[in-house]
Design a protein around this motif. Sequence first.
Motif, PDB file in Angstrom:
ATOM      1  N   ARG A   1       0.828  -1.204   0.000  1.00  0.00           N
ATOM      2  CA  ARG A   1       0.000   0.000   0.000  1.00  0.00           C
ATOM      3  C   ARG A   1       0.868   1.262   0.000  1.00  0.00           C
TER       4      ARG A   1
ATOM      5  N   THR B   1       1.831   1.897  -3.508  1.00  0.00           N
ATOM      6  CA  THR B   1       0.721   2.414  -4.298  1.00  0.00           C
ATOM      7  C   THR B   1       0.552   3.912  -4.038  1.00  0.00           C
ATOM      8  N   ILE B   2       0.636   4.300  -2.766  1.00  0.00           N
ATOM      9  CA  ILE B   2       0.503   5.720  -2.416  1.00  0.00           C
ATOM     10  C   ILE B   2       1.644   6.522  -3.047  1.00  0.00           C
TER      11      ILE B   2
ATOM     12  N   ASN C   1      -0.412   8.844  -5.378  1.00  0.00           N
ATOM     13  CA  ASN C   1      -0.594  10.173  -4.772  1.00  0.00           C
ATOM     14  C   ASN C   1       0.628  11.054  -4.911  1.00  0.00           C
ATOM     15  N   ASN C   2       1.804  10.478  -4.689  1.00  0.00           N
ATOM     16  CA  ASN C   2       3.001  11.304  -4.724  1.00  0.00           C
ATOM     17  C   ASN C   2       3.578  11.414  -6.126  1.00  0.00           C
TER      18      ASN C   2
ATOM     19  N   TYR D   1      -5.111   7.641   5.564  1.00  0.00           N
ATOM     20  CA  TYR D   1      -4.420   8.133   4.375  1.00  0.00           C
ATOM     21  C   TYR D   1      -4.101   6.978   3.433  1.00  0.00           C
ATOM     22  N   ASN D   2      -3.663   5.869   4.006  1.00  0.00           N
ATOM     23  CA  ASN D   2      -3.322   4.710   3.182  1.00  0.00           C
ATOM     24  C   ASN D   2      -4.542   4.029   2.585  1.00  0.00           C
TER      25      ASN D   2
ATOM     26  N   TYR E   1      -6.886   5.639   0.979  1.00  0.00           N
ATOM     27  CA  TYR E   1      -7.410   6.597   0.001  1.00  0.00           C
ATOM     28  C   TYR E   1      -8.461   7.507   0.619  1.00  0.00           C
TER      29      TYR E   1
ATOM     30  N   HIS F   1      -8.598  10.458   2.062  1.00  0.00           N
ATOM     31  CA  HIS F   1      -7.809  11.657   2.348  1.00  0.00           C
ATOM     32  C   HIS F   1      -8.535  12.643   3.237  1.00  0.00           C
TER      33      HIS F   1
END
Lengths: 332, 290
Positions: A195, A198-199, A203-204, B247-248, B250, B252
């Motif tokens: 995970r 994936t972030i 996201n980044n 946060y992990n 999704y 947010h």
Amino acid sequence: MSIRRFALAALASALITGPVVAAETLLNVSYDPTRELYSDFNKAFNTHWQAQGNAAVTIQQSHGGSGKQARAVIDGLRADVVTLALSGDIDELYKLGKLIPEDWQTRLPDASTPYTSTIVFLVRKGNPKGLKDWDDLVKPGVEVITPNPKTSGGARWNFLAAWAYAQQKFGSEAKAQAFVGQLYKNVPVLDTGARGSTITFVNNQIGDVLLAWENEAFLALKEEGGDNFEIVAPSLSILAEPPVAVVDANVDKKGTRKVAEAYLNYLYSDEGQRLAAKHFYRPRNQAIASEYAKQFPQLKLVTIDKDFNGWKTAQPKFFNDGGVFDQIYQAQ
Amino acid sequence: MSSTTLTLATRANASRRGNKLGRRLLIISAWLVFVLFLLLPLLIVLSEALKQGLGTFFSAIFEADALAALQLTLLAVGISVPLNLVFGVAAAWCVSKYEFRGKSILVTLIDLPFSVSPVIAGLVYVLLFGAQGFIGPWLREHDIQIIFALPGIVLATIFVTVPFVTRELIPLMQQQGTQEEEAARLLGANGWQMFWHVTLPNIKWGLIYGVVLCTARAMGEFGAVSVVSGHIRGYTNTLPLHVEILYNEYNHVAAFSVASLLLLLALFILLLKQWSESRINRLKANAGEE
């Protein structure tokens, strides 16, 4: 005085309103990408369990990198069941903790793996770098995101999928090692769990391609909208078989064996299999698998048992201290 | 003569002007750093939290797991801060009022948690109390759960927050010396009376300041607690861990909502800190006048 009174009041209020202990609780220690699956499955199981005339059971969840989670159970996290990314991690519960018998994997159908998955590529929309197969990942200038195989189960499946591809293409272990070494040169960050990776990718916005569990890639598409990413299926990948087990030492101590076994068996029921498919895991049950066949890409899959002689061989060879991964990573 | 004084005067003028410019630059850059690195991120947290309106904000905070995390955090703080308070006062008392062998070693050890990484602090407890650890098997036999449960979280929190109270009190108590206590003893006060009526009033504001800092750190601790928590949602997740989980997943808006709850708690503590600080300064000023 006032400080003391305040502290006492704070303590008292916290104690009174502290977590309520339910009659029966079940702790499922799982790996990273199963959060959404088990949050649905736990509700379904509770309905089923109560319909059979049992009292409601409180199911607790813990998620993290598969290796890290196994470590926590060995260190004393009182899991009733473990649902991890690969059997090598559950083997450690026998080897280091003697928490389960050696033959744990024979206790449930399909070598205790109720659902499967595979490793695919998640790329940015339009696939700007034109990444189609494993060859493309070793090209200079391509950034590959994958977690650390030492702590993450998914990362080990990623590693072995790349290895299997290279071995079939070049025909020798030395060449496969060079190929995989080249691939890891293109990895800018190694997160501890799937995970986390994936972030990092979603996201980044780091990297050109994420090596991901198929279910994790579909989930990312669903959560973040299909506008920014697409899934690429390589020509060859690995059949990832995440296993489940009752932790004997803990259930016998807590007296939860019956509900723990029912919980895992329910994963094999039609409803359990459908829930798995709904969360993009490939069901073992053929009838249900064919209901959902359309959502999964067709690709050639090697297996851990046939192509790598099982985790008992693959784990020490590739991932233990001084293994192939260490040789590759230290060489850089 | 006159020409030299003149040049000296202009030089002084010039340097004063230079000083002024330098001062302005320093102030501006301090503000810039403050706004860019502290204020802006905090505002982003708030704006992300409120992105979908107050309704989602509150539903994230009043969600069962978030409330459980809040309770656990307050409980851990409620246990570890009073313990640190008692230990802090005792340690500061020893160090500032008595001379004994190994004093400097003790003072250094009190600072240890400042220099040790919190992750190591957590791992130490796993090695000690874990099932494979030093006294793990004994604990298991007696069905006592330390790590992956509340006691472990409290221990880890205490470890990282131990120095705050002591560090605040030692200089204060050293500065005050032992004269007043000696006078109290001569006038016939017993130890407890002396502590309660002489020492405690003297250190009161310093103590509050230390406790406030300790509370702030205890609430926000992530690393050490993360190692010993086991991450059972709704049970062993503190607020900072819960933020990471959201946060992990999704989630947010929820993550930032809970983060801003932590932020509000921190701001409240900051106000307390400011208030106790001003009281300390007033106390020091009074002492200076006498």
